[in-house]
Motif scaffolding. Sequence first.
Motif, PDB file in Angstrom:
ATOM      1  N   UNK A   4       0.780  -1.110   0.008  1.00  6.40           N
ATOM      2  CA  UNK A   4      -0.067  -0.121  -0.094  1.00  6.40           C
ATOM      3  C   UNK A   4       0.949   1.270  -0.048  1.00  6.40           C
ATOM      4  N   UNK A   5       1.936   1.150   0.694  1.00  7.41           N
ATOM      5  CA  UNK A   5       2.789   2.282   0.762  1.00  7.41           C
ATOM      6  C   UNK A   5       3.475   2.545  -0.476  1.00  7.41           C
ATOM      7  N   UNK A   6       3.835   1.602  -1.015  1.00  9.86           N
ATOM      8  CA  UNK A   6       4.668   1.681  -2.251  1.00  9.86           C
ATOM      9  C   UNK A   6       3.781   2.164  -3.628  1.00  9.86           C
ATOM     10  N   UNK A   7       2.130   1.547  -3.356  1.00 11.14           N
ATOM     11  CA  UNK A   7       1.452   2.167  -4.286  1.00 11.14           C
ATOM     12  C   UNK A   7       1.108   3.660  -4.201  1.00 11.14           C
ATOM     13  N   UNK A   8       1.046   4.268  -3.138  1.00 11.67           N
ATOM     14  CA  UNK A   8       0.991   5.453  -2.806  1.00 11.67           C
ATOM     15  C   UNK A   8       2.039   6.546  -3.295  1.00 11.67           C
TER      16      UNK A   8
END
Length: 462
Positions: free
Chosen positions: A198-202
Amino acid sequence: MAREKDADGMVRGKPAHHPETEAKGPTRAVVIVPVLTRQPRGDDDTNRPRLTRSADARHDEAVGLARAIDLDLIHTAVVTVNDPRPATLLGSGKVAEFAEIVKEGHAEVVIVDHPLTPVQQRNLEKELDAKVLDRTGLILEIFGERARTKEGTLQVELAHLNYQKGRLVRSWTHLERQRGGAGFLGGPGETQIESDRRQLQEKIIKLKHELETVRRTRDLHRAKRKKVPFPVVAIVGYTNAGKSTLFNRLTGADVLAQDMLFATLDPTLRRVRLPHGTPIILSDTVGFISDLPTHLIAAFRATLEEVVEADLVIHLRDISDPDTSAQAEDVERILADLGVDASDAKRVIEVWNKVDLLDEGNRARLLAESTDAKAPPVAISAVTGEGIDALKAIIEARMAGELEELTVTIEPAQFGLVDWLYRNGDVVSRTDNEDGSATISLKATQSASEEIESRLRRKNNK
């Protein structure tokens, strides 16, 4: 590096350093080039076989890529793979053999010149006890070092994050489930890997927004150039084909040009005036390479739009390279992905560079073949300057039309046009008449001829 073949058909480089006696220097690395015996298939409708490179050519390119980021190569090998293993790609015997080489040579990095799945990469790192980079990862590392502009840095970071997103399976060991809520009554929460993704996608979404801003800025610059209608000519080609050397030869610029893969990364644009006065914008783009990661093609789309929008594309080939045909096919495939038809002779000029490196026999044969083609390639040497004048003439003919012969009479009140005629045409003769006028015969492009007639009409109407 010296290489020799053992009984397995492996090409092996001999370790040349003794880490016990040497101070800490560049990162020590091993390069492995797996050669699969199955013929790769093309991705077009005919599913025809793709041109394959020789093992030596693949080895040399892999070594060049590794040296592009200053790795100290203690061992290189070409390995034939008859039965690719889902877990490690290579057979267990070869993996054990390389593990011993890595241990003895104190190597920190192993380069595998082939796409690896996340599981294969993780398993090889465990077995070899070293960091493992596949071809995509190595190219990303090179691009990360080469990027100089903000745009280039953003594009590399975006490609790297997209690549990393699918490989969290090997990047994290703390994948336990996070407890949700407070105290002991909280729900199970999300796994750490889900949180990391999720952090990477953000981050990816944020970078895409920044690159969209860059793209809009580039579009504004492109729109301004179209208001002053200078045609754009883009140079594309396989990495190390000599694009920057040709760019410097045509523009007089001083762009970095070295015998190194991906010596330049960020695009460079310069205004050039061709021999008969036609102004163009020349664009030097990032070099292409076989199996260019899709992450990079997507991330660098803003840069590669210069190729898509170009009025003319120069496909530069290193004709002295034994694998020049396979390299040309790779470039044409990437151009097709960008919507550029390499077979369109009106828009794409094929240029054969480094003819000075050919022996007389091959040179004569290739030049004979080129003259028989419907759209003959232009043979040049960007280093010596051979063929550059012919290339300029072809570019100018494509951009401004073929040369025309015309004769104009310049009245005394129009003499301000004389200097323009000399700068934008090839003056053959000039006769100064008794009434003060001048009759000038010249050769000019079709575009320049129309401009001359227009300027004379404007003068006469005043």
